[in-house]
Design a protein around this motif. Sequence first.
Motif, PDB file in Angstrom:
ATOM      1  N   PHE A 131       0.830  -1.203   0.000  1.00  0.00           N
ATOM      2  CA  PHE A 131       0.000   0.000   0.000  1.00  0.00           C
ATOM      3  C   PHE A 131       0.864   1.252   0.000  1.00  0.00           C
ATOM      4  O   PHE A 131       0.500   2.271  -0.579  1.00  0.00           O
ATOM      5  CB  PHE A 131      -0.941  -0.003   1.205  1.00  0.00           C
ATOM      6  CG  PHE A 131      -2.146  -0.890   1.018  1.00  0.00           C
ATOM      7  CD1 PHE A 131      -3.222  -0.460   0.268  1.00  0.00           C
ATOM      8  CD2 PHE A 131      -2.171  -2.166   1.559  1.00  0.00           C
ATOM      9  CE1 PHE A 131      -4.327  -1.279   0.076  1.00  0.00           C
ATOM     10  CE2 PHE A 131      -3.274  -2.992   1.372  1.00  0.00           C
ATOM     11  CZ  PHE A 131      -4.349  -2.547   0.629  1.00  0.00           C
ATOM     12  N   GLU A 132       2.016   1.216   0.654  1.00  0.00           N
ATOM     13  CA  GLU A 132       2.966   2.317   0.631  1.00  0.00           C
ATOM     14  C   GLU A 132       4.208   1.831  -0.095  1.00  0.00           C
ATOM     15  O   GLU A 132       4.905   0.942   0.396  1.00  0.00           O
ATOM     16  CB  GLU A 132       3.317   2.781   2.051  1.00  0.00           C
ATOM     17  CG  GLU A 132       2.128   3.305   2.849  1.00  0.00           C
ATOM     18  CD  GLU A 132       1.579   4.601   2.287  1.00  0.00           C
ATOM     19  OE1 GLU A 132       2.330   5.319   1.594  1.00  0.00           O
ATOM     20  OE2 GLU A 132       0.396   4.901   2.543  1.00  0.00           O
ATOM     21  N   ARG A 194     -10.139   3.662   3.002  1.00  0.00           N
ATOM     22  CA  ARG A 194      -8.794   4.201   2.884  1.00  0.00           C
ATOM     23  C   ARG A 194      -8.410   4.800   4.227  1.00  0.00           C
ATOM     24  O   ARG A 194      -9.074   5.721   4.698  1.00  0.00           O
ATOM     25  CB  ARG A 194      -8.695   5.266   1.796  1.00  0.00           C
ATOM     26  CG  ARG A 194      -7.257   5.786   1.632  1.00  0.00           C
ATOM     27  CD  ARG A 194      -7.110   6.619   0.388  1.00  0.00           C
ATOM     28  NE  ARG A 194      -5.706   6.907   0.127  1.00  0.00           N
ATOM     29  CZ  ARG A 194      -5.268   7.556  -0.936  1.00  0.00           C
ATOM     30  NH1 ARG A 194      -6.122   7.993  -1.843  1.00  0.00           N
ATOM     31  NH2 ARG A 194      -3.979   7.771  -1.117  1.00  0.00           N
ATOM     32  N   ASP A 195      -7.352   4.234   4.829  1.00  0.00           N
ATOM     33  CA  ASP A 195      -6.910   4.683   6.156  1.00  0.00           C
ATOM     34  C   ASP A 195      -8.059   4.640   7.152  1.00  0.00           C
ATOM     35  O   ASP A 195      -8.291   5.578   7.921  1.00  0.00           O
ATOM     36  CB  ASP A 195      -6.335   6.104   6.081  1.00  0.00           C
ATOM     37  CG  ASP A 195      -5.117   6.185   5.178  1.00  0.00           C
ATOM     38  OD1 ASP A 195      -4.415   5.179   5.067  1.00  0.00           O
ATOM     39  OD2 ASP A 195      -4.897   7.245   4.577  1.00  0.00           O
ATOM     40  N   ASP A 196      -8.814   3.534   7.156  1.00  0.00           N
ATOM     41  CA  ASP A 196      -9.916   3.290   8.096  1.00  0.00           C
ATOM     42  C   ASP A 196     -11.134   4.178   7.847  1.00  0.00           C
ATOM     43  O   ASP A 196     -12.113   4.104   8.592  1.00  0.00           O
ATOM     44  CB  ASP A 196      -9.449   3.454   9.546  1.00  0.00           C
ATOM     45  CG  ASP A 196      -8.377   2.441   9.929  1.00  0.00           C
ATOM     46  OD1 ASP A 196      -8.442   1.314   9.407  1.00  0.00           O
ATOM     47  OD2 ASP A 196      -7.487   2.785  10.722  1.00  0.00           O
ATOM     48  N   MET A 220     -21.291  -2.927   4.032  1.00  0.00           N
ATOM     49  CA  MET A 220     -20.008  -3.584   4.271  1.00  0.00           C
ATOM     50  C   MET A 220     -18.887  -2.745   3.670  1.00  0.00           C
ATOM     51  O   MET A 220     -19.084  -2.093   2.637  1.00  0.00           O
ATOM     52  CB  MET A 220     -19.981  -4.979   3.645  1.00  0.00           C
ATOM     53  CG  MET A 220     -20.984  -5.947   4.218  1.00  0.00           C
ATOM     54  SD  MET A 220     -20.774  -7.601   3.472  1.00  0.00           S
ATOM     55  CE  MET A 220     -22.086  -8.489   4.309  1.00  0.00           C
ATOM     56  N   ALA A 221     -17.717  -2.791   4.293  1.00  0.00           N
ATOM     57  CA  ALA A 221     -16.565  -2.022   3.814  1.00  0.00           C
ATOM     58  C   ALA A 221     -15.350  -2.928   3.712  1.00  0.00           C
ATOM     59  O   ALA A 221     -15.147  -3.819   4.548  1.00  0.00           O
ATOM     60  CB  ALA A 221     -16.280  -0.847   4.748  1.00  0.00           C
ATOM     61  N   PHE A 222     -14.523  -2.696   2.688  1.00  0.00           N
ATOM     62  CA  PHE A 222     -13.340  -3.518   2.417  1.00  0.00           C
ATOM     63  C   PHE A 222     -12.151  -2.599   2.192  1.00  0.00           C
ATOM     64  O   PHE A 222     -12.305  -1.478   1.698  1.00  0.00           O
ATOM     65  CB  PHE A 222     -13.560  -4.387   1.176  1.00  0.00           C
ATOM     66  CG  PHE A 222     -14.803  -5.230   1.222  1.00  0.00           C
ATOM     67  CD1 PHE A 222     -14.781  -6.504   1.744  1.00  0.00           C
ATOM     68  CD2 PHE A 222     -16.009  -4.728   0.744  1.00  0.00           C
ATOM     69  CE1 PHE A 222     -15.937  -7.279   1.784  1.00  0.00           C
ATOM     70  CE2 PHE A 222     -17.173  -5.484   0.776  1.00  0.00           C
ATOM     71  CZ  PHE A 222     -17.134  -6.766   1.310  1.00  0.00           C
ATOM     72  N   ASP A 223     -10.961  -3.091   2.523  1.00  0.00           N
ATOM     73  CA  ASP A 223      -9.780  -2.221   2.397  1.00  0.00           C
ATOM     74  C   ASP A 223      -9.191  -2.199   1.000  1.00  0.00           C
ATOM     75  O   ASP A 223      -8.283  -1.419   0.734  1.00  0.00           O
ATOM     76  CB  ASP A 223      -8.706  -2.599   3.420  1.00  0.00           C
ATOM     77  CG  ASP A 223      -8.102  -3.972   3.174  1.00  0.00           C
ATOM     78  OD1 ASP A 223      -8.668  -4.739   2.371  1.00  0.00           O
ATOM     79  OD2 ASP A 223      -7.062  -4.276   3.790  1.00  0.00           O
ATOM     80  N   VAL A 224      -9.689  -3.038   0.094  1.00  0.00           N
ATOM     81  CA  VAL A 224      -9.274  -2.973  -1.312  1.00  0.00           C
ATOM     82  C   VAL A 224     -10.512  -3.098  -2.190  1.00  0.00           C
ATOM     83  O   VAL A 224     -11.475  -3.804  -1.855  1.00  0.00           O
ATOM     84  CB  VAL A 224      -8.243  -4.067  -1.688  1.00  0.00           C
ATOM     85  CG1 VAL A 224      -6.901  -3.814  -1.035  1.00  0.00           C
ATOM     86  CG2 VAL A 224      -8.760  -5.449  -1.335  1.00  0.00           C
ATOM     87  N   LEU A 225     -10.493  -2.419  -3.323  1.00  0.00           N
ATOM     88  CA  LEU A 225     -11.622  -2.452  -4.253  1.00  0.00           C
ATOM     89  C   LEU A 225     -11.887  -3.861  -4.753  1.00  0.00           C
ATOM     90  O   LEU A 225     -13.047  -4.225  -4.992  1.00  0.00           O
ATOM     91  CB  LEU A 225     -11.335  -1.509  -5.431  1.00  0.00           C
ATOM     92  CG  LEU A 225     -12.359  -1.486  -6.572  1.00  0.00           C
ATOM     93  CD1 LEU A 225     -13.730  -1.067  -6.059  1.00  0.00           C
ATOM     94  CD2 LEU A 225     -11.886  -0.566  -7.689  1.00  0.00           C
ATOM     95  N   GLU A 226     -10.849  -4.668  -4.917  1.00  0.00           N
ATOM     96  CA  GLU A 226     -11.004  -6.036  -5.419  1.00  0.00           C
ATOM     97  C   GLU A 226     -12.035  -6.810  -4.600  1.00  0.00           C
ATOM     98  O   GLU A 226     -12.882  -7.529  -5.152  1.00  0.00           O
ATOM     99  CB  GLU A 226      -9.664  -6.762  -5.385  1.00  0.00           C
ATOM    100  CG  GLU A 226      -9.715  -8.240  -5.731  1.00  0.00           C
ATOM    101  CD  GLU A 226     -10.106  -8.496  -7.174  1.00  0.00           C
ATOM    102  OE1 GLU A 226     -10.752  -9.532  -7.436  1.00  0.00           O
ATOM    103  OE2 GLU A 226      -9.777  -7.667  -8.043  1.00  0.00           O
TER     104      GLU A 226
END
Length: 305
Positions: A131-132, A194-196, A220-226
């Motif tokens: 991610f970074e 993105r960043d919580d 629902m929320a996910f940390d990547v679009l995939e």
Amino acid sequence: MQRALPPLNALKAFEAAAQCLSFTQAAARLCVTQSAVSRQVKLLEEQLGVVLFDRRGGQLKLTAAGHQLLPVLRQSFDRIAWTVGGLADQQTLSRLSLNVPPTFASRWLVPRLGRLKALHPSLELSITTRFEDELLERNELDGAIRFGAGEWSDIDAELLLQETHVAVCAPHLLEGRRGSEVDLTRHTLLHVLRDDNRFHTWEHWLQAAGIDGVETSGGMAFDVLELAIQAAINGVGVTVADRHMIGRELRRGDLVQLLDVEVTGHQSYWLVTRHEQQESTNMALFRRWLRQEIHDPPSGFSDHD
């Protein structure tokens, strides 16, 4: 002509401390003790006759002299590392190391790599999906693809793809209804983090579609679009996704649009490299290939087919 230079260890200690603004973290990076870093920096200050750090308040801050010295050292050490790396391992001359966002890598880049290999069979790629990317700190990286607004003043950035958001779901969720007849309050909204914090893509899309009364704080929320895309394909709910990332699913009918509404996103994909880095032949080939894929894609790979 003999150069009057400070000791190399002192210069390395200062650069590490200046980047971390901490003698302790610099020591960990250099695999030495904290006192050794402090001593080397003090030696450098005495030899130069200037103060490089303001040590008041228990926190390191660069002085004007420190700010002047740091970029020169960073560029010099980077040039040495790139040159020595190429001399030490000639195999690296055919390898291109890149960091790429995970969804962009899996959905856009990897499906196209066969054509890159056919055009340039000797080019070897090494791809990471951190991610970074830490492009300025990791000398082994030749470049990166970043997702953002292009606000990076310390690197060179070329715009690749501007996001275009569409609301999509699995076909069976529509149950024969037209998009305008779908009641979004009865479906689970899928978000990307993105960043919580959640991206505001749903709010922007609903505003563009002229739809009111939909609560966007749930779902629902996910940390990547995939993951949001996969959840939508499996009928978990409805998501707003970048059209560039779901072209294949739209063509196959695995996903369908709710409405004929597209919203230009606030973020984009960029190819980024270091300032003043001499572009290698491999990077030049990759850059030209990216431009061709984006502006003149082969049949079957257009995101709007």
